[in-house]
Design a protein around this motif. Structure first.
Motif, PDB file in Angstrom:
ATOM      1  N   ASP A 184       0.804  -1.220   0.000  1.00  0.00           N
ATOM      2  CA  ASP A 184       0.000   0.000   0.000  1.00  0.00           C
ATOM      3  C   ASP A 184       0.840   1.275   0.000  1.00  0.00           C
TER       4      ASP A 184
ATOM      5  N   PRO B 115       3.182   2.995   1.880  1.00  0.00           N
ATOM      6  CA  PRO B 115       2.951   3.899   3.008  1.00  0.00           C
ATOM      7  C   PRO B 115       3.958   5.045   3.043  1.00  0.00           C
TER       8      PRO B 115
ATOM      9  N   TYR C 148      -1.989  16.934  10.921  1.00  0.00           N
ATOM     10  CA  TYR C 148      -1.790  15.624  11.544  1.00  0.00           C
ATOM     11  C   TYR C 148      -0.427  15.562  12.237  1.00  0.00           C
TER      12      TYR C 148
ATOM     13  N   GLU D 117       0.287   9.866  13.370  1.00  0.00           N
ATOM     14  CA  GLU D 117      -0.963   9.675  12.642  1.00  0.00           C
ATOM     15  C   GLU D 117      -0.738   9.540  11.136  1.00  0.00           C
TER      16      GLU D 117
ATOM     17  N   GLY E 277       3.239   5.277   8.008  1.00  0.00           N
ATOM     18  CA  GLY E 277       2.665   3.948   7.837  1.00  0.00           C
ATOM     19  C   GLY E 277       1.348   3.938   7.082  1.00  0.00           C
ATOM     20  N   ARG E 278       0.849   5.136   6.737  1.00  0.00           N
ATOM     21  CA  ARG E 278      -0.430   5.209   6.005  1.00  0.00           C
ATOM     22  C   ARG E 278      -0.188   5.663   4.571  1.00  0.00           C
ATOM     23  N   ASN E 279      -1.033   5.213   3.684  1.00  0.00           N
ATOM     24  CA  ASN E 279      -0.992   5.706   2.316  1.00  0.00           C
ATOM     25  C   ASN E 279      -1.529   7.143   2.308  1.00  0.00           C
ATOM     26  N   CYS E 280      -0.970   7.981   1.455  1.00  0.00           N
ATOM     27  CA  CYS E 280      -1.330   9.398   1.477  1.00  0.00           C
ATOM     28  C   CYS E 280      -2.764   9.663   1.030  1.00  0.00           C
TER      29      CYS E 280
ATOM     30  N   PHE F 226      -5.248   9.172   2.605  1.00  0.00           N
ATOM     31  CA  PHE F 226      -6.077   9.590   3.742  1.00  0.00           C
ATOM     32  C   PHE F 226      -6.369  11.098   3.690  1.00  0.00           C
TER      33      PHE F 226
END
Length: 358
Positions: free
Chosen positions: A57, A59, A73, A77, A80-83, A85
Motif C-alpha cells: 500500500d 505507506p 496531523y 498519525e 505507515g499510512r498511504n497518502c 487519507f
C-alpha cells in the motif's frame, strides 16, 4: 533578532532536526547523504514526504514539519499510512488516476488535488510526485512535495466567473442594441423617415462598438488602455484603413459613462470628417491623442486632441450647429465637460476635456 529569540529558533530547528534524524535512521540512507537529508528536511518550509513503493500500500515513511503543519496531523498519525487519507468527497478521481499512472510508469507528475486537513477543512494541493532511485536503477522512494494553492485556485475561479459574466453581458448587449436598431428601422419605414432612422442607427452602432470593446477591461480596476476602444470606433470611417488613423496616449480611467460620451463624440467627429473633412478623401488622416491632466482646482480630467490632415481645407465654422454637435455639447455639459473647435487651413482640430469620472 534578540538572543532569546535566536535561541528559541535554534532550539525549534534542533527538535525538528532530531525528528528528521529519527525518521531517517529507519531508512537505509548512506551516512553523508543522510546527514544532508536530515538538515534539509529539518529547515525547509516546503511540505515534503517520502513513500515506500516496495511496501504494501505504499505507506509514507517520512514527513517534515511543514507537511504536518499543512495537514494538521501528527507524525504518528501519518507514518505507515498511504497518502490517500488526505483525499475526500471533493477530490477529483481523474487527478488520482494520473497519480497512479505516474507511479506505475515511474514518471514525474504535478497535479492539483482537493485535499482535507485533520479538522476537515479543504485545501487545494499542488502535488509534485516523482521517483527516487537506488544505485541499481530500482525505485527506492516516491518523493512528494505539497504546495497550498487554495488562494491561487480561488483567483482562477474568480477570473473564470468574470469571463463567463463578460460573455453573457456581451451577448445581452448585442441583443439589446439589435432590438433598438430594429425598432428604429421599423419606425423610420412606417413614418417615411428612413434617412433619419439610419442616422440614429449609426449612433446606436457606435455605442454598441464602444461597449463591446470596453467589456475586455470592464472587470479590471484602475486605468485601462483605450487603444482598442478608439480603434474599433474610428477605423470603420477611415477610407485608407490603418494608414488613415494614428492613436497616441496611455492608460486612463474609463467608466461606462465616459465610454458613452466618448463613443457618441468620436462618432460625430468621424461622420463630419467623412462628409466635410479628412475622411472625405482617400489620403485623409486623423490623429487622436489623449492624456490625463489636473486643472487649476486640482480635479483630474481627460483631454483628447483630434487633428485632421490631408483633406480639403475647412471653410470655417458652420452657419448653424448640427444635431451631432448639439448632442455632444449637451452630453459633455451634463458632466462638466468642454469642447472647442479650431478650423485651421490644414484641417479641423478639436479639443475635448471632461472629468475622469462622470
Amino acid at each position: 533578532m534578540s538572543d532569546q529569540a535566536h535561541r528559541s529558533t535554534r532550539d525549534e530547528h534542533g527538535k525538528e532536526f532530531d525528528r528528521a534524524r529519527n525518521q531517517a535512521q529507519r531508512m537505509p540512507i548512506h551516512s553523508e547523504s543522510g546527514v544532508l537529508f536530515e538538515q534539509a528536511m529539518a529547515q525547509t518550509r516546503m511540505a515534503i514526504c517520502l513513500a515506500d513503493p516496495n511496501l504494501p500500500d505504499q505507506p509514507l515513511v517520512f514527513v517534515n514539519r511543514a507537511f504536518r503543519d499543512l495537514t494538521g496531523y501528527e507524525e504518528e498519525e501519518i507514518i505507515g499510512r498511504n497518502c490517500r487519507f488526505l483525499q475526500g468527497p471533493g477530490t477529483d478521481p481523474e487527478q488520482v488516476r494520473k497519480l497512479r499512472q505516474a507511479i506505475a510508469n515511474e514518471d514525474v507528475v504535478v497535479v492539483e488535488l482537493l485535499n482535507y486537513r485533520k479538522d476537515g477543512s479543504a485545501f487545494w494541493n499542488a502535488l509534485h510526485l516523482g521517483p527516487i532511485y537506488n544505485e541499481d536503477g530500482s525505485v527506492r522512494y516516491l518523493f512528494g512535495s505539497q504546495w497550498d494553492v487554495t488562494d491561487v485556485h480561488a483567483a482562477r475561479a474568480d477570473e473564470k466567473h468574470a469571463r463567463m459574466m463578460e460573455r453573457e453581458i456581451s451577448h445581452r448587449m448585442k441583443n439589446m442594441f439589435a432590438v433598438i436598431s430594429s425598432v428604429v428601422t421599423m419606425t423610420g419605414k412606417l413614418d417615411d423617415a428612413e434617412e433619419l432612422a439610419e442616422k440614429i442607427n449609426a449612433r446606436i452602432r457606435s455605442l454598441g462598438r464602444a461597449h463591446e470593446a470596453m467589456l475586455e477591461v470592464s472587470f479590471t480596476e484602475g486605468p485601462t488602455d483605450p487603444h482598442p476602444l478608439f480603434r474599433d470606433l474610428l477605423l470603420p470611417y477611415a477610407p485608407s484603413g490603418e494608414a488613415g488613423l494614428t492613436l497616441e496616449g496611455g492608460a486612463v480611467p474609463l467608466d461606462s459613462n465616459i465610454v458613452s460620451v466618448l463613443a457618441l463624440t468620436l462618432h460625430e467627429l468621424a461622420i463630419n470628417a467623412v462628409k466635410h473633412g479628412a475622411y472625405s478623401v482617400p489620403e485623409g488622416h486623423v490623429r487622436l491623442a489623449w492624456a490625463r491632466e489636473t486643472d487649476a482646482e486640482g480635479e483630474e480630467r481627460l483631454r483628447l486632441d483630434w487633428r485632421e490632415s490631408g483633406g480639403p481645407a475647412p471653410e470655417g465654422p458652420p452657419e448653424r450647429r448640427g444635431v451631432g454637435t448639439t448632442i455632444i455639447r449637451r452630453m459633455l455639459a451634463m458632466g462638466d465637460g468642454e469642447i472647442s473647435h479650431d478650423w485651421r487651413p490644414e484641417g479641423l482640430r478639436v479639443e475635448i476635456s471632461f472629468p475622469t469620472s462622470l
